[in-house]
Each structure stands twice: as structure tokens, then as C-alpha cells.
Design a protein around this motif. Structure first.
Motif, PDB file in Angstrom:
ATOM      1  N   VAL A 166      22.808   8.938   2.353  1.00  0.00           N
ATOM      2  CA  VAL A 166      22.073   8.306   3.590  1.00  0.00           C
ATOM      3  C   VAL A 166      22.212   6.892   3.649  1.00  0.00           C
ATOM      4  O   VAL A 166      22.387   6.398   4.582  1.00  0.00           O
ATOM      5  CB  VAL A 166      20.371   8.553   3.235  1.00  0.00           C
ATOM      6  CG1 VAL A 166      19.617   7.804   4.184  1.00  0.00           C
ATOM      7  CG2 VAL A 166      20.128  10.023   3.494  1.00  0.00           C
ATOM      8  N   GLY A 167      22.145   6.054   2.277  1.00  0.00           N
ATOM      9  CA  GLY A 167      22.331   4.697   2.390  1.00  0.00           C
ATOM     10  C   GLY A 167      23.810   4.245   3.066  1.00  0.00           C
ATOM     11  O   GLY A 167      23.999   3.448   3.854  1.00  0.00           O
ATOM     12  N   VAL A 168      24.820   4.736   2.406  1.00  0.00           N
ATOM     13  CA  VAL A 168      26.241   4.306   2.875  1.00  0.00           C
ATOM     14  C   VAL A 168      26.634   4.914   4.026  1.00  0.00           C
ATOM     15  O   VAL A 168      26.969   3.968   5.007  1.00  0.00           O
ATOM     16  CB  VAL A 168      27.084   4.958   1.835  1.00  0.00           C
ATOM     17  CG1 VAL A 168      28.294   4.694   2.175  1.00  0.00           C
ATOM     18  CG2 VAL A 168      26.878   4.361   0.354  1.00  0.00           C
ATOM     19  N   GLY A 207       2.530   8.350  -1.417  1.00  0.00           N
ATOM     20  CA  GLY A 207       1.237   8.604  -1.479  1.00  0.00           C
ATOM     21  C   GLY A 207       1.134   9.436  -0.359  1.00  0.00           C
ATOM     22  O   GLY A 207       0.315  10.386  -0.385  1.00  0.00           O
ATOM     23  N   ALA A 208       1.905   9.174   0.723  1.00  0.00           N
ATOM     24  CA  ALA A 208       1.876  10.008   1.932  1.00  0.00           C
ATOM     25  C   ALA A 208       2.655  11.432   1.801  1.00  0.00           C
ATOM     26  O   ALA A 208       1.940  12.468   2.433  1.00  0.00           O
ATOM     27  CB  ALA A 208       2.338   9.470   3.014  1.00  0.00           C
ATOM     28  N   VAL A 209       3.740  11.532   1.207  1.00  0.00           N
ATOM     29  CA  VAL A 209       4.517  12.624   1.254  1.00  0.00           C
ATOM     30  C   VAL A 209       4.379  13.506  -0.213  1.00  0.00           C
ATOM     31  O   VAL A 209       5.146  14.604  -0.175  1.00  0.00           O
ATOM     32  CB  VAL A 209       5.805  12.499   1.783  1.00  0.00           C
ATOM     33  CG1 VAL A 209       6.008  11.748   3.074  1.00  0.00           C
ATOM     34  CG2 VAL A 209       6.814  11.710   0.545  1.00  0.00           C
ATOM     35  N   GLY A 210       3.866  12.848  -1.087  1.00  0.00           N
ATOM     36  CA  GLY A 210       3.831  13.640  -2.365  1.00  0.00           C
ATOM     37  C   GLY A 210       5.072  13.369  -3.139  1.00  0.00           C
ATOM     38  O   GLY A 210       6.005  12.623  -2.641  1.00  0.00           O
ATOM     39  N   THR A 211       5.228  13.999  -4.066  1.00  0.00           N
ATOM     40  CA  THR A 211       6.497  13.667  -4.994  1.00  0.00           C
ATOM     41  C   THR A 211       7.629  14.876  -4.362  1.00  0.00           C
ATOM     42  O   THR A 211       8.024  15.329  -5.123  1.00  0.00           O
ATOM     43  CB  THR A 211       6.343  14.106  -6.562  1.00  0.00           C
ATOM     44  OG1 THR A 211       5.586  15.168  -6.784  1.00  0.00           O
ATOM     45  CG2 THR A 211       5.619  12.663  -6.904  1.00  0.00           C
ATOM     46  N   ASN A 212       7.932  14.499  -3.418  1.00  0.00           N
ATOM     47  CA  ASN A 212       9.062  15.384  -2.929  1.00  0.00           C
ATOM     48  C   ASN A 212      10.106  14.450  -3.135  1.00  0.00           C
ATOM     49  O   ASN A 212      10.736  13.669  -2.090  1.00  0.00           O
ATOM     50  CB  ASN A 212       8.889  15.499  -1.092  1.00  0.00           C
ATOM     51  CG  ASN A 212       9.824  16.292  -0.447  1.00  0.00           C
ATOM     52  OD1 ASN A 212      10.920  16.429  -1.169  1.00  0.00           O
ATOM     53  ND2 ASN A 212       9.666  16.881   0.719  1.00  0.00           N
ATOM     54  N   ILE A 213      10.844  14.887  -4.044  1.00  0.00           N
ATOM     55  CA  ILE A 213      12.057  13.854  -4.607  1.00  0.00           C
ATOM     56  C   ILE A 213      13.088  13.600  -3.490  1.00  0.00           C
ATOM     57  O   ILE A 213      13.579  12.399  -3.272  1.00  0.00           O
ATOM     58  CB  ILE A 213      12.613  14.367  -5.930  1.00  0.00           C
ATOM     59  CG1 ILE A 213      11.472  14.448  -7.032  1.00  0.00           C
ATOM     60  CG2 ILE A 213      13.530  13.319  -6.470  1.00  0.00           C
ATOM     61  CD1 ILE A 213      10.870  13.166  -7.393  1.00  0.00           C
ATOM     62  N   PRO A 214      13.739  14.880  -2.986  1.00  0.00           N
ATOM     63  CA  PRO A 214      14.626  14.710  -2.077  1.00  0.00           C
ATOM     64  C   PRO A 214      14.399  13.779  -0.845  1.00  0.00           C
ATOM     65  O   PRO A 214      15.189  12.789  -0.410  1.00  0.00           O
ATOM     66  CB  PRO A 214      15.128  16.011  -1.634  1.00  0.00           C
ATOM     67  CG  PRO A 214      14.573  17.036  -2.659  1.00  0.00           C
ATOM     68  CD  PRO A 214      13.450  16.228  -3.085  1.00  0.00           C
ATOM     69  N   LEU A 215      13.059  13.852  -0.374  1.00  0.00           N
ATOM     70  CA  LEU A 215      12.934  13.239   0.800  1.00  0.00           C
ATOM     71  C   LEU A 215      12.788  11.728   0.554  1.00  0.00           C
ATOM     72  O   LEU A 215      13.233  10.702   1.314  1.00  0.00           O
ATOM     73  CB  LEU A 215      11.425  13.670   1.244  1.00  0.00           C
ATOM     74  CG  LEU A 215      10.865  12.868   2.529  1.00  0.00           C
ATOM     75  CD1 LEU A 215      12.031  12.799   3.721  1.00  0.00           C
ATOM     76  CD2 LEU A 215       9.578  13.597   2.779  1.00  0.00           C
ATOM     77  N   ILE A 216      12.141  11.579  -0.784  1.00  0.00           N
ATOM     78  CA  ILE A 216      11.881  10.105  -1.292  1.00  0.00           C
ATOM     79  C   ILE A 216      13.295   9.569  -1.455  1.00  0.00           C
ATOM     80  O   ILE A 216      13.285   8.162  -1.064  1.00  0.00           O
ATOM     81  CB  ILE A 216      11.040   9.959  -2.484  1.00  0.00           C
ATOM     82  CG1 ILE A 216       9.666  10.467  -2.327  1.00  0.00           C
ATOM     83  CG2 ILE A 216      11.065   8.659  -3.188  1.00  0.00           C
ATOM     84  CD1 ILE A 216       8.804  10.930  -3.385  1.00  0.00           C
ATOM     85  N   MET A 217      14.167  10.117  -1.767  1.00  0.00           N
ATOM     86  CA  MET A 217      15.366   9.721  -2.318  1.00  0.00           C
ATOM     87  C   MET A 217      16.259   9.083  -0.945  1.00  0.00           C
ATOM     88  O   MET A 217      17.042   8.169  -0.717  1.00  0.00           O
ATOM     89  CB  MET A 217      16.300  10.704  -3.160  1.00  0.00           C
ATOM     90  CG  MET A 217      15.796  10.498  -4.657  1.00  0.00           C
ATOM     91  SD  MET A 217      15.416   9.120  -5.465  1.00  0.00           S
ATOM     92  CE  MET A 217      17.282   8.617  -5.886  1.00  0.00           C
ATOM     93  N   ALA A 218      15.899  10.021   0.223  1.00  0.00           N
ATOM     94  CA  ALA A 218      16.429   9.668   1.303  1.00  0.00           C
ATOM     95  C   ALA A 218      15.882   8.517   1.995  1.00  0.00           C
ATOM     96  O   ALA A 218      16.376   7.540   2.700  1.00  0.00           O
ATOM     97  CB  ALA A 218      16.258  11.073   2.168  1.00  0.00           C
ATOM     98  N   ILE A 219      14.480   8.237   1.911  1.00  0.00           N
ATOM     99  CA  ILE A 219      13.979   7.108   2.406  1.00  0.00           C
ATOM    100  C   ILE A 219      14.661   6.061   1.572  1.00  0.00           C
ATOM    101  O   ILE A 219      14.630   4.817   2.193  1.00  0.00           O
ATOM    102  CB  ILE A 219      12.472   7.419   2.223  1.00  0.00           C
ATOM    103  CG1 ILE A 219      11.879   8.596   3.216  1.00  0.00           C
ATOM    104  CG2 ILE A 219      11.659   5.923   2.486  1.00  0.00           C
ATOM    105  CD1 ILE A 219      10.446   8.714   3.216  1.00  0.00           C
TER     106      ILE A 219
END
Lengths: 681, 313
Positions: free
Chosen positions: A118-120, A161-173
Motif C-alpha cells: 500500500v505504502g510504496v 478503536g473504530a475497526v478493532g484489531t483487524n490487523i490487515p486493515l490496520i497495516m493497510a491504513i
């Protein structure tokens, strides 16, 4: 936990001497495509690849070889150190650490990869858009600036806090937040790729912006993309572990490295071993990614330090000491007389750049060092002050100044010579002055140092020096910074700076090349009058025969690190003996008066050979119109017959007798513009 | 210059506003309504609805945001859903903890980093390689892991520093320093390595500038070339690096506060996010942003002041 990944200060490679020799050729290399050889040339890079590959393989095959399931609890061995049954020990529930570390690896690596992608991708795409369409750059840069100045960690936590510990989503953000830093790194490169001439050519040919970005810009960015990916991968892993450490990792029974270290931190009193294996694996993995990044990211030699490092200075003084014992002090000490004898300059432990150069400069005279770029003129000139770039040094011969051999002098001795005896003015006055300090500061500091006078006296002296070099409003100029004055003005300031120690010899390295033509003449006449007034001598490096004719008493023509001809200026210009001198004169539009201006100016085909390609015989042979078989043998420097002139050509006498001239080469007829008189009318 | 400052101030204000909107939206996306969160499990639907109604939870989003913004501007960030305390007052107590932590770590990182970076660039050779190796290791080791090692070494093995806790400055300056020591050092390890790399690269670049040769040609002593001229030239990117580092360390304090049980903002984020305490999350995000943006602004102005070209224009 540092999500605001700054444009990583690349571990720039130690500057090597190669770049000093050819400052221009290295620049394009910055856009080199990804090179596997560069990766595998670095031991760190190899180790990094091996470790990451092993980890991936081990974690993907974990279910077949792991000794325990991640949740297996062995109550006979709770919090144990490494044993035969549990190689890396167990945690507080008796779970096998080895099994848990490798079971957690796949998830950690995989989700970190999401951040990377996502970042690159986002960062690179934004950079290419901004570079391709100038009007979008301001907006995109503004947005990324804002993103980089945010407390990323706090925002990521709010997202959790909003999406919970959804690791893939958090890593994407996280990848989105990090893309701002990547954009900053990529933008500069993408812009300079966009400004390449071949990109302009493609635009003229009607290639679309997208086409240019994909075909010409993206390939040039690949290496940086890989480097950034490796670095972001490491950052992603650290942040992910950090989140797990503070309790925002994968749901509970599932192992994660950060969670395991958190567990270990509870047992730092009773089982300190517990934190070692997980921490070590995490650190090694981050190290591996960083090592790959820095192996690939090593900037190609971009520049050369003008101040050798302390380590290099130590080496130099040893070398100088060794050379001193060889040097013989047989010359007659003459005040203000420079005598260079058999001087050689070379890259440390390698290529020679200047060989066997000799010349003399008497008090109050001006010597011109002439030749094309890459002939060793500047290296010769800098060696007179002991200011050769790092990694280059005088390897033999003598530079006798007032009877003292400067080629073997220590740095300390040279500090006593520089400024006071021998001063320097260089090609680009703007870059020769320190941009951070005012002209006045630089000038008075030099005067105080070199003349040992007080502040007030130095200030007065600075004013009078500036007036001496033809600056009318000296008072105002003293208060300005170098960027606030023009190039010609800056060169006058640089000359004033060089005069601050009342030197006996001025080394001028192409002092007029970077200036406008009208200013050139003013600077030359300033130098001429300074020589007349102060009686100092000048070594003038130039490629301009007009400058030579204008100001020099003597000339040494240099070619490929050698003096090929030297003597009095009038002699050399009127009666050149070496074919190279002939060719330079024939190729110079100013040397021919309007009356005898040939229809076509002569050219010298080919280029000055690289030092590593110098032949044993005549170095000009490959480009010489008169070359014969005799030229393949080493050529000595012999008296040319006129006054004390010398020439390095076996055919010099033959050419003189036959009165041959360097001729303009034939141009294929189809390339000649046919000018018919009626067209002109 | 005045125009520049005005532009930057507006930019900073815009940043804070964007984050405020973002925080507001994120908080509204949190699972559970404020009533449910504050009354806990087992509360009746009527009671939950009653609390939600009192808090205006069902009003239009825009109205809610501007009500919050209006209060926030006056220093009122609402009350915690969990313990009913004022968020502003709570964060006000916590801010000094995180601020001293982040500022201490930034200062220590800067001192160590500049020292190491300059000596690597100036001495070269073995020193350069050793510093490079240490920095490589320091950026690879996670701060929380380094922290545990420090606790083990300095609090468990030898009780030089307290392992956890925080003593306010007003209570005892000495104990305050002692309680900050381990967390600050922990955070500074990575920060110092980052700044050391930045400094080394900038110093090497400075030494490649042609004016260094002019300085040598006028017999400027080496120490003066290095520490006055080259370091001055290198100072711009170094200060920019320190600014970035502060942002990172401010975030890094979440971990240090968790590890060393310090009642700072980081701990507040962590607990309020875990408990879905919406006003607290919203408040802490905005406060953290204000601090970071303000510090950034100051350091950016410092950078501009260091550059004669920008100062003059």
C-alpha cells in the motif's frame, strides 16, 4: 514505534577517488536499475536475503516440522530455558517458544507486506503523478506534508478503536500514512527523471504523460522502490509488534511476536530468558530487511570530500613521511620560486592521474596549464596546495617552494603554506564561498588568521581588499551572503579572500570559465594588474588559449596527465611543436584572425583517454593525424630547440621541417550544408 | 518572512482541523453507542437510549461536530464515558508526563545522535564502521524490547533506577528525573541512531562542498572547518531530522508509558481505545496533534532561520 518514516538518510557510500576524476559521469548512475550484483556484493545483503528466505520457508512449512502445536502446554516445563525438549525454552504456560515464534512468523511477514504494498504503490504513484503534471505537485506535496506531521501512532490507535484489531486493515491504513514519506523520497527522483532530455524527446514525439511515466520514469525508480520496500517492511514489522505489545495484536490464543514480548516483560524478574528468543528473531528479521535495503540503496559515488577524514589524514602523513625520505633537497632555494619536478599524482593504491610533470614558475610570472578536460590540470594545480581530494595524493616527484618539498610536507606544514604563501581561486566562485556566512565574516576571519591582526584592523583591511579587487560598494558587499551577489562579484570576493594572506603564488583553477564573457575580461585584467602590483606569481589552469595569450608568460600544455609541450607563450602560440598543441590552436576560433580564418575549424577526433587506458607510448597517438609506428614507444620530453622549450613528440622535428599543419577533417558530403549565393541574397 | 509564518500557521490550523474531523468520524465508527459504553453490559435499552439522547448522539453529525468543536475551542473536551471525569482535566494532568518523556528523549537523541554522527563522518575508518554497526542494530531493535533489557539491567540486576512509575516534578525534582531516566533512554536509543545517520550523511555532504576547499586554502584550522562551517551547513537537515524524530517519539511514548507504567497521554490512548471511551479518544488525538504540529512549526521556523537564503527572502 515510528510510523513517520523519514526519507531514510541513505548510508551513502564512502566517497571514492574515482568520482574525483570524473565528476560528471557518476550522475546518471543514481537512476540505476535494481542490480542483483550490488545486493550480493554486500555480505549484509546476502545475510539478509538468506535469513528472510529461511524464515519464510520455515514459517510456511511450520506445520510439518514444528515440534509442538502453538497451544500445547507442557506443565512440567513452565518458563524453562533452552532444553533438549524445548530448544528455545517455554513461556509461562509451558508453551514451546520455537513453535510459537515460527507459527507467528507467517502472519507477521504477510501483514507487514500489506503495509509495504500500500505504502510504496501509493507513494510512487503520487510521486509520478506530481512529477508528470506539475500543477498537481503543490497540492499533493501539501497533503503529504500534513500527513507527515501527524502523530501517526495515536491516529493508528484511534483507527483500531473504530475497526478493532483487524490487523490487515490496520497495516493497510499504516501504509497510507507511510506513503507520504515514500512520496517525498520518490518525488525528487521522479522529477529529475522527468527532466531528462530523452523524456522531453518522448513528449515531443507525442507520448502521453502516462506512457512517459510508465516507460521512462518507473524503470528509473525501480531500485529506490525496492530499497524503500525493504525499509518499510522493517518498519511495518516493528510497528505491528509494537501494537501487539500494547495489546492490539491478533486475538488472544494466536501467537504474535509483540504479544510474546509483552508476555515476557511480565516475567523479567523471574524468567529473563523469555524475552531473548522472540526479541532476537524480531530484531534479526528487521536487521535483514534493513541490510537488504542499505545494500541496494548504497548511493553510487556521488562526490568527494574536500576534507579527508581523520583516518585518511593519518594515512597521508605516513605517506608523506615516507616520501620525504626519498626527496632530495638539492635545488637552490629561491624566494617565491616554484619548481615542480617529475610530479606524479594518483588515486591511492591505484590509477595514476598525473605522471612526471615538471615546470617552473618564477616570481612575478604567470604560467598557464592548458589542455582539455580530464588531462590532469586541476589535479596538478591542487597538489601545489596539498588540497587534492580525499583518496588522491602526490605519489612521486617534488614540488619545491622556497627550497622546500611540498609534495612530502605534512598537513600541518601545508597549513602554514596555504593562504600565506600559496593561495587558491577556483572555477565556480558561488560554490567556493560558504553560503552560510557573510562575505565580511569569511574575509575578516581569513585576514585575522593569516595576518594575525585584531578585529577592527581586519575589517578595515577587508574593505581595502575589496576595493583593490574593484568592488565599489565594499561596505555593502561585506554584509551580504554569497547568494546575494553576482558570479563576477563573487569571483572578485574569492580573489580578495585569496589575497588576504598576501600570497606569493596564486593558483587559479579556470577562474573565468564559469563567468559571462564580459566579466571574464575584467577578471583577467584584474589578475594582470595584481601580478604587476604585488609581484606574485600565478599558475593559471585554463582550456582557453585566448586566456593564455592574454595573461601567461609561459605555457605548459598537458595531455592525459603529462606535459606534452612547454615554453614561452609567444613561442608556443607562434611556433607550436607538438601535434596536440597544433590541434588545439587549429581548433580554437579565437586563435585565428578573421583574415586567415579557415573555412572549417579543425577538430580533434575522439576523447582524452581514461587514466586506466593510457598506452605505454605516446598518449596522444590514437587521436594524432601524424601518428606512426615510432609513436608506440615511450616518448621522452626533449628540448624543442627554441629557448628553453620542451616537447614530447618523436616526430616533432620532422613536423617542423615539413611545416605540417593540423587539418580540418573531411566531413561526408551529404552532411555539408550547401549554401548557394542566391539563397543568401 | 511574516507571510511565511502566516502561511505555516494557517497550514498548522488546517492540519489540526482535518485531524479533528478524522477523530470525530473514527469515534463515531466505534462499535457501541456512548450509552452502551458508559453503562456497561447489562444496561437496559431504555437507559442506554436515555444517555444517548442526553449526549445528543442521535443529532445530525454536523451539529454534533460543531458542538464538540465549540466546546473544544473553549477548552472543554467533554467527559469520559467510563469514569465521568473531565477529559480536558485528565489530559491536562497527563500532558506533562508525555511532554517531558518526548522532549527528554528528543534532546538525548539529538545530543547522542549528533555526537555519534559527526564523529563517524569526521573520523571515518573504523570509528565510522563501529558507529554504523551500532546504529544499524539500534534501529532494528524494537523500543519495547530495549526497554525490558534496561529494566532488567538497571532495575532488576542493580537498582539504579526505578523500574516503573512516575514522580511529578513538583513532588520531587530528583525522583522525577530518576523516574524518567529509563523511559527516556529507551526511547532515545532508536532516535539517536536515526539522528546519527542523518548527521553523518549531512556532514559528509557538507564536506563535499567546494567552499570547504576554499576554507582549507585559507589555512582555516580543521576543527573550525568541521565544527563551525561544515556542521553549520549540515544543521538544516539535522534539525529537520530532529523534528521528525519528535513526532516519532511522541508516538513512541505509548509504548514507553505502557512498559514503565507512566500516566501519560500514550497510556490514555491505549486505555480509552480499549474501553471505547469516545470523548477521551477524540480528545487525546486532537491534543497529541496540536502538540506535534506546534513543535513541528517551531522547529521548521528554526530551520528557516538557519538558512540565510530563506531568512533574507
Amino acid at each position: 514505534m515510528i510510523p513517520n518514516v523519514a526519507p531514510a538518510p541513505a548510508d551513502s557510500a564512502p566517497a571514492t577517488a574515482a568520482a574525483a576524476v570524473q565528476p560528471k559521469s557518476g550522475q546518471r548512475a543514481a537512476f540505476s536499475k535494481i542490480s542483483a550484483s550490488r545486493l550480493f556484493a554486500s555480505p549484509g545483503g546476502v545475510a539478509g536475503v538468506v535469513w528472510l528466505a529461511a524464515l519464510v520457508v520455515a514459517s510456511l512449512t511450520a506445520q510439518w516440522w514444528l515440534p509442538y502445536k502453538t497451544e500445547d502446554q507442557d506443565f512440567t516445563a513452565v518458563l524453562s530455558g533452552p532444553t533438549a525438549a524445548h530448544w528455545l525454552g517455554t513461556d509461562e504456560l509451558g508453551r514451546d517458544l520455537l513453535s510459537r515464534i515460527f507459527a507467528a512468523a507467517a502472519g507477521t511477514l504477510g501483514t507487514s507486506l500489506i503495509t509495504v504494498i500500500v505504502g510504496v504503490v501509493l507513494g510512487t504513484a503520487l510521486a509520478m503523478v506530481a512529477a508528470g503534471r506539475g500543477q498537481t505537485e503543490g497540492g499533493i506535496s501539501r497533503v503529504t506534508e500534513v500527513m507527515m506531521s501527524l502523530p501517526g501512532t495515536v491516529i493508528i490507535l484511534a483507527v483500531i478503536g473504530a475497526v478493532g484489531t483487524n490487523i490487515p486493515l490496520i497495516m493497510a491504513i499504516l501504509g497510507v500514512l507511510i506513503s507520504a514519506g515514500i512520496y517525498r523520497v520518490m518525488l525528487g527522483q521522479a522529477k529529475s527523471l522527468q527532466s531528462q532530455l530523452y523524456v522531453d524527446a518522448a513528449k515531443v514525439d507525442g507520448v502521453s504523460t502516462l506512457g512517459i511515466s510508465l516507460r521512462h520514469v518507473l524503470p528509473g525508480l525501480t531500485n529506490t522502490i525496492v530499497v524503500q520496500s525493504a525499509l518499510i517492511f522493517a518498519v511495518g514489522m516493528l510497528i505491528q509488534a509494537g501494537l501487539a505489545f500494547i495489546g492490539f495484536g491478533p486475538p488472544i490464543p494466536q501467537p504474535s511476536w509483540g504479544g510474546m514480548i509483552q508476555g515476557a516483560s511480565q516475567h523479567v524478574y523471574d524468567a529473563p530468558w523469555l524475552m531473548v528468543p522472540t526479541g532476537a528473531v524480531l530484531a534479526l528479521t528487521v536487521l535483514a530487511a534493513n541490510a537488504i535495503g542499505s545494500a541496494l540503496g548504497k548511493a553510487p559515488n556521488t562526490g568527494v570530500s574536500h576534507l579527508p577524514s581523520a583516518a585518511a589524514r593519518g594515512q597521508r602523513s605516513v605517506a608523506a613521511g615516507a616520501a620525504a625520505s626519498v626527496a632530495e633537497a638539492g635545488a637552490i632555494p629561491a624566494k617565491g620560486h616554484l619548481s615542480v619536478r617529475g610530479l606524479s599524482v594518483g588515486v591511492d593504491g591505484g590509477t595514476p592521474l598525473v605522471t612526471d610533470v615538471s615546470f617552473d614558475v618564477g616570481p612575478g610570472t604567470v604560467l598557464g596549464l592548458v589542455g582539455e578536460s580530464g588531462c590532469g590540470k586541476t589535479m596538478t594545480a591542487l597538489s601545489l596546495l596539498g588540497l587534492l581530494p580525499a583518496g588522491v595524493s602526490a605519489t612521486g616527484g617534488q614540488i619545491l617552494w622556497n627550497g622546500k618539498n611540498l609534495a612530502a610536507a605534512t598537513e600541518r606544514e601545508m597549513e602554514g603554506i596555504r593562504g600565506r604563501d600559496i593561495a587558491l581561486i577556483s572555477q565556480e566562485p558561488m560554490r567556493a564561498l560558504d553560503p552560510m556566512f557573510t562575505v565580511g565574516y569569511q574575509l575578516t576571519a581569513a585576514i585575522r588568521r593569516l595576518r594575525k591582526v585584531g578585529k577592527a584592523e581586519a575589517h578595515a583591511e577587508a574593505l581595502s581588499l575589496l576595493e583593490k579587487v574593484g568592488i565599489v560598494d565594499a561596505k555593502r558587499i561585506l554584509k551580504t551572503y554569497p547568494h546575494q551577489i553576482s558570479g563576477g562579484m563573487a569571483q572578485r570576493v574569492a580573489i580578495a579572500l585569496a589575497l588576504s594572506g598576501r600570497p606569493r603564488l596564486l593558483v587559479a583553477d579556470e577562474p573565468t570559465t564559469a563567468l559571462d564573457v564580459t566579466v571574464q575580461a575584467e577578471i583577467l585584467s584584474l589578475l594582470r594588474s595584481l601580478v604587476k602590483d604585488t609581484g606574485m606569481s600565478v599558475v593559471m589552469v585554463t582550456h582557453d588559449l585566448g586566456v593564455v595569450a592574454d595573461i601567461c608568460d609561459n605555457v605548459a600544455v598537458m595531455y592525459a596527465g603529462q606535459v606534452v609541450e612547454s615554453g614561452g607563450t609567444a613561442n608556443i602560440l607562434d611556433n607550436p611543436r607538438h601535434p596536440y598543441t597544433l590541434a588545439l590552436l587549429a581548433a580554437d576560433p579565437h586563435a585565428n584572425t578573421a583574415a586567415d580564418m579557415p573555412e572549417r575549424l579543425a577538430t580533434i577526433s575522439g576523447q582524452v583517454p581514461q587514466p586506466k587506458d593510457w598506452p605505454t607510448g605516446c598518449r596522444f597517438m590514437a587521436r594524432c593525424q601524424f601518428a606512426g609506428s615510432a609513436c608506440a614507444a615511450p616518448v621522452p620530453l626533449l628540448p624543442s630547440g627554441s629557448e628553453d622549450g620542451v616537447v614530447r613528440c618523436v616526430k616533432a622535428d620532422e613536423l617542423a621541417v615539413e611545416g605540417l599543419e593540423w587539418l580540418a577533417t573531411e566531413v561526408p558530403t551529404h552532411r555539408v550544408l550547401k549554401i548557394v549565393e542566391k539563397d543568401l541574397a | 518572512m511574516a507571510l511565511f509564518i502566516t502561511k505555516r500557521l494557517l497550514m498548522a490550523l488546517a492540519t489540526v482541523l482535518v485531524v479533528a474531523v478524522l477523530a470525530f468520524l473514527l469515534v463515531h465508527a466505534m462499535p457501541g453507542s456512548p450509552g452502551a459504553v458508559s453503562l456497561g453490559a447489562g444496561a437496559s435499552q431504555e437507559a442506554i437510549d436515555e444517555v444517548n439522547g442526553r449526549l445528543g448522539w442521535n443529532d445530525p453529525l454536523l451539529a454534533q461536530f460543531f458542538r464538540w468543536l465549540g466546546d473544544a475551542v473553549q477548552g472543554n473536551l467533554g467527559t469520559s464515558l467510563i469514569d465521568g471525569r473531565s477529559v480536558s482535566a485528565d489530559l491536562g494532568n497527563r500532558l506533562p508526563v508525555t511532554a517531558s518523556l518526548a522532549a527528554g528523549a528528543t534532546v538525548l537523541s539529538a545530543i547522542l545522535g549528533i555526537g555519534l554522527g559527526v564523529s563517524a563522518a569526521v573520523r571515518g575508518g573504523l570509528v565510522d564502521r563501529i558507529v554504523g554497526g551500532i546504529c544499524g542494530l539500534a534501529v532494528a531493535l524494537p523500543a519495547f524490547w530495549i526497554g525490558i533489557i534496561f529494566v532488567y539491567l538497571f532495575a532488576v540486576q542493580s537498582s539504579v533506577f526505578p523500574a516503573t512509575g512516575y514522580v511529578p516534578f513538583e513532588v520531587s525534582p530528583q525522583d522525577w528525573g530518576m523516574s524518567l531516566a529509563l523511559p527516556v533512554i529507551t526511547l532515545a536509543v532508536g532516535g539517536a541512531a536515526f539522528i546519527a545517520r542523518q548527521t553523518r550523511a549531512s556532514m559528509l555532504e557538507a564536506l563535499q562542498q567546494e567552499h570547504i576547499r576554499t576554507l582549507r586554502a585559507t589555512a582555516t584550522p580543521t576543527w573550525k572547518i568541521l565544527y563551525i562551517h561544515a556542521l553549520r551547513y549540515a544543521s538544516l537537515p539535522i534539525v529537520a531530522g530532529i523534528a521528525l524524530q519528535f513526532i516519532g517519539l511522541f508516538g513512541g511514548s505509548v509504548i514507553a508509558e505502557q512498559l514503565f507504567a507512566m500516566p501519560g497521554l500514550g497510556q490514555a490512548v491505549q486505555t480509552s481505545v480499549s474501553t471505547h471511551d469516545a470523548p477521551a479518544v477524540q480528545g487525546v488525538v486532537v491534543i497529541a496533534t496540536v502538540v506535534v504540529v506546534a513543535v513541528n512549526l517551531v522547529l521548521e521556523l528554526a530551520t528557516k532561520f538557519l538558512d540565510p537564503k530563506l531568512r533574507a527572502s
